[in-house]
Design a protein around this motif. Sequence first.
Motif, PDB file in Angstrom:
ATOM      1  N   TYR A  74       1.901  36.399  36.822  1.00  0.00           N
ATOM      2  CA  TYR A  74       1.283  36.147  38.115  1.00  0.00           C
ATOM      3  C   TYR A  74       2.292  35.298  38.887  1.00  0.00           C
ATOM      4  O   TYR A  74       2.623  34.198  38.452  1.00  0.00           O
ATOM      5  N   LYS A 122       1.043  36.436  46.801  1.00  0.00           N
ATOM      6  CA  LYS A 122       1.054  36.445  45.338  1.00  0.00           C
ATOM      7  C   LYS A 122       1.093  37.875  44.830  1.00  0.00           C
ATOM      8  O   LYS A 122       0.635  38.804  45.515  1.00  0.00           O
ATOM      9  N   TYR A 123       1.635  38.025  43.636  1.00  0.00           N
ATOM     10  CA  TYR A 123       1.610  39.297  42.916  1.00  0.00           C
ATOM     11  C   TYR A 123       0.800  39.096  41.652  1.00  0.00           C
ATOM     12  O   TYR A 123       1.087  38.211  40.844  1.00  0.00           O
ATOM     13  N   THR A 160      -1.076  42.321  40.270  1.00  0.00           N
ATOM     14  CA  THR A 160      -0.931  43.662  39.719  1.00  0.00           C
ATOM     15  C   THR A 160      -0.881  44.632  40.883  1.00  0.00           C
ATOM     16  O   THR A 160      -1.069  44.242  42.037  1.00  0.00           O
ATOM     17  N   ASP A 212       0.822  47.368  43.591  1.00  0.00           N
ATOM     18  CA  ASP A 212       2.059  47.686  44.285  1.00  0.00           C
ATOM     19  C   ASP A 212       3.098  46.582  44.091  1.00  0.00           C
ATOM     20  O   ASP A 212       2.779  45.389  44.184  1.00  0.00           O
ATOM     21  N   ASN A 213       4.327  47.017  43.881  1.00  0.00           N
ATOM     22  CA  ASN A 213       5.397  46.045  43.670  1.00  0.00           C
ATOM     23  C   ASN A 213       5.753  45.290  44.941  1.00  0.00           C
ATOM     24  O   ASN A 213       6.322  44.203  44.876  1.00  0.00           O
ATOM     25  N   VAL A 226       4.508  43.220  47.959  1.00  0.00           N
ATOM     26  CA  VAL A 226       3.338  42.436  48.347  1.00  0.00           C
ATOM     27  C   VAL A 226       3.568  41.884  49.745  1.00  0.00           C
ATOM     28  O   VAL A 226       4.621  41.310  50.022  1.00  0.00           O
ATOM     29  N   GLU A 260       7.127  39.206  52.941  1.00  0.00           N
ATOM     30  CA  GLU A 260       6.771  40.096  51.855  1.00  0.00           C
ATOM     31  C   GLU A 260       7.642  39.767  50.655  1.00  0.00           C
ATOM     32  O   GLU A 260       8.661  39.085  50.780  1.00  0.00           O
ATOM     33  N   GLU A 309       9.033  41.434  46.716  1.00  0.00           N
ATOM     34  CA  GLU A 309       9.140  42.614  45.866  1.00  0.00           C
ATOM     35  C   GLU A 309       9.199  42.202  44.415  1.00  0.00           C
ATOM     36  O   GLU A 309      10.108  41.466  43.994  1.00  0.00           O
ATOM     37  N   PHE A 310       8.241  42.665  43.648  1.00  0.00           N
ATOM     38  CA  PHE A 310       8.207  42.422  42.210  1.00  0.00           C
ATOM     39  C   PHE A 310       9.066  43.477  41.526  1.00  0.00           C
ATOM     40  O   PHE A 310       8.863  44.680  41.723  1.00  0.00           O
ATOM     41  N   PHE A 336      11.335  38.278  41.785  1.00  0.00           N
ATOM     42  CA  PHE A 336      10.256  38.301  42.768  1.00  0.00           C
ATOM     43  C   PHE A 336      10.818  37.684  44.047  1.00  0.00           C
ATOM     44  O   PHE A 336      10.477  36.574  44.432  1.00  0.00           O
TER      45      PHE A 336
END
Lengths: 113, 114
Positions: free
Chosen positions: A32, A49-50, A52, A54-55, A57, A64, A66-67, A74
């Motif tokens: 998380y 926050k990420y 779960t 879509d990569n 966010v 934005e 990107e995970f 991140f």
Amino acid sequence: AQSVAQPEDQVNVAEGNPLTVKCTYSVSGNPYLFWYVQYPNRGLQFLLKYITGDNLVKGSYGFEAEFNKSQTSFHLKKPSALVSDSALYFCAVRLAYNNDMRFGAGTRLTVKP
Amino acid sequence: SQTIHQWPATLVQPVGSPLSLECTVEGTSNPNLYWYRQAAGRGLQLLFYSVGIGQISSEVPQNLSASRPQDRQFILSSKKLLLSDSGFYLCAWRGTGLRANTQYFGPGTRLTVL
């Protein structure tokens, strides 16, 4: 140990240019991940926050992140920086064993007109 | 909606004096509460967290202590301040429901020990 790292103490960009603030993580299990922003003499404000899904966010103020699981990163991004985006940015990870958080050391973003 | 308050906003204290910083949360019940210290405008150090009234966990041994006398009140104290206690103190609460897994921060208290 579960942690996040922000490899850059300082990031400088020109207004109108895209910006990236980097974060890498080391966690067991599904991470998380969070980004916060801090303006001078203020508390931290939650950006995104990420958990779960879509990569990519999307969060507040046009930011934005990107995970990337393979690179354990991140990174925080914005297509066009504003002078008002100048602040201190923190990446954070939720700890699995007690649900609490660990923060990176912070990256100071300066956007020049 | 939930809000978090801290006071005072700024504080200047002499070495050896006592300290009491207060944090209160509105609009939620039984929140997890946290005290952090931030030195020199950089990283955050978790000092204490609490999962309920009277339940305090200390992350770092030091001359500070914390108490939670009421569900939505979290107090940071010291009997005798040191110069090294100077810093920016942040209180946070952990959200629930749609805001779960996220910590939300108060405005902070700037403490200067002289």
